[in-house]
Design an enzyme around this catalytic site. Structure first.
Site, PDB file in Angstrom:
ATOM      1  N   LYS A  46       3.560 -44.581  39.780  1.00  0.00           N
ATOM      2  CA  LYS A  46       2.533 -44.568  38.727  1.00  0.00           C
ATOM      3  C   LYS A  46       2.952 -45.393  37.515  1.00  0.00           C
ATOM      4  CE  LYS A  46       1.719 -39.810  40.122  1.00  0.00           C
ATOM      5  NZ  LYS A  46       3.078 -39.269  40.322  1.00  0.00           N
ATOM      6  N   HIS A  79      -1.228 -43.617  35.537  1.00  0.00           N
ATOM      7  CA  HIS A  79      -0.815 -42.212  35.456  1.00  0.00           C
ATOM      8  C   HIS A  79      -1.768 -41.350  34.613  1.00  0.00           C
ATOM      9  CE1 HIS A  79       3.120 -39.683  35.785  1.00  0.00           C
ATOM     10  NE2 HIS A  79       2.068 -38.895  35.798  1.00  0.00           N
TER      11      HIS A  79
END
Ligand SMILES: NC(=O)c1ccc[n+]([C@@H]2O[C@H](COP(=O)([O-])OP(=O)(O)OC[C@H]3O[C@@H](n4cnc5c(N)ncnc54)[C@H](OP(=O)(O)O)[C@@H]3O)[C@@H](O)[C@H]2O)c1
Length: 304
Positions: A46, A79
């Site tokens: 991420k 993220h």
């Protein structure tokens, strides 16, 4: 390494977890031993919030690849749907302890994510912690090249996410459930311990399974990807033994009825005003993120 030995093939990583080097070493070791090949594995990472500026995205992905010792990721996620000030600090704060946002727009960050696919660094791109409105912005972006393949969100019986899951699945976006066990270690003395829920325990006993196995199986039967975490080898094995039983319709309904919109990764959003962001909105949010977790032991207030 214990997880690969137990049969796991999907690994959920992130720059902010600060353990990608170690995860990479484990993977390399297992590949060297001949236990698995790279193509057997599905490795996710991420983009952290301090890398949302378009020119920073590729470097962030390359850092992750270098740490994991891989030449591509199977899936790379944004993220969170907001950026922080760029720099070395993962959670930049001002002198009042408030997180410092970046004035980036998720749509621009998404364009840089798309370039990673074209450059062959990642096979697919997705998002994490995005709500319906933020997903719509991406799907409606003029010139969208790749839609998100996946949205990774917190999900468990106390936060069943029915509307968001239905929406994502209707758009062909796979959903991954994080904190599927309600992260039992998150707060000492907390009363919301999902693993101790009497209804979950009762269902588990009926199937001769553990509460954790029921919590994991719940997602599989909703066609939701599930990523339980454990550093304990016997739990790693336990959490993988979820393909030899089936929850009944009634049991699924009972588990869904436990929803109380309770979050581990809590984000309290309140209205305010914001001139910094290029979002097409006149409101602004103050997001107050009170999270006691492994990478953040402080209280973070995020203005987005
Ligand atoms: N996208 C995001 O923003 C985001 C946010 C949070 C998490 N995630 C991802 O989701 C993954 C899982 O979430 P999480 O770690 O927060 O929460 P979780 O998987 O719900 O809970 C992990 C905790 O459960 C314990 N545990 C594991 N298996 C168990 C079992 N069979 N019986 C009893 N306890 C058990 C673990 O202990 P031990 O490790 O000590 O065994 C650990 O304390 C993370 O690793 C991360 O990859 C993503």
């Amino acid at each position: 390494m214990a997880a690969i030995d137990a049969g796991y093939r999907h690994f959920d990583c992130a720059y902010v977890y600060q353990n990608e080097n170690e995860v990479g070493e484990g993977i390399q070791q297992k590949i060297k031993e001949g236990a698995v090949k790279r193509e057997d594995l599905f490795i996710v990472s991420k983009l952290w919030c301090t890398f949302h500026d378009k020119p920073l995205v590729k470097g962030a992905c390359q850092k992750t690849l270098a740490a994991l010792k891989l030449d591509y990721l199977d899936l790379y996620l944004m993220h969170w749907p907001f950026g922080f000030k760029a720099g070395e600090e993962l959670f930049p704060t001002d002198d009042k302890g408030m997180s410092i946002p970046s004035n980036t727009d998720i749509l621009h960050t998404w364009e840089a994510m798309e370039e990673l696919v074209d450059a062959g660094l990642v096979k697919a791109i997705g998002i994490s912690n995005f709500n319906h409105e933020q997903i719509e912005r991406i799907l409606n972006k003029p010139g969208l090249k790749y839609k998100p393949a996946n949205n990774q969100i917190e999900c468990h019986p106390y936060l069943t996410q029915e509307k968001l899951i239905n929406y994502c699945q209707s758009k062909g976006i796979a959903v991954t459930a994080y904190c599927p066990l309600g992260r039992p270690d998150r707060r000492e003395g907390s009363s919301d311990v999902l693993l101790d829920d009497p209804k979950i325990k009762e269902i588990a006993a009926k199937h001769n399974k553990t509460p954790a196995q029921v919590l994991i199986r719940f997602h599989i039967q909703r066609n939701v990807v599930v990523i339980p975490k454990s550093v304990t080898p016997q739990r790693i094995v336990e959490n993988s033994k979820v393909f030899d039983f089936e929850l009944t319709k009634e049991e699924m309904a009972t588990i869904l009825s436990l929803n109380r919109n309770w979050r581990v990764c809590e984000m309290i959003i309140s209205l305010g005003s914001n001139e910094l962001l290029p979002w097409p909105r006149t409101v602004h949010y103050t997001a107050c993120w009170q999270q006691q977790d492994r990478y953040s032991r402080q209280r973070h207030s995020i203005c987005t």
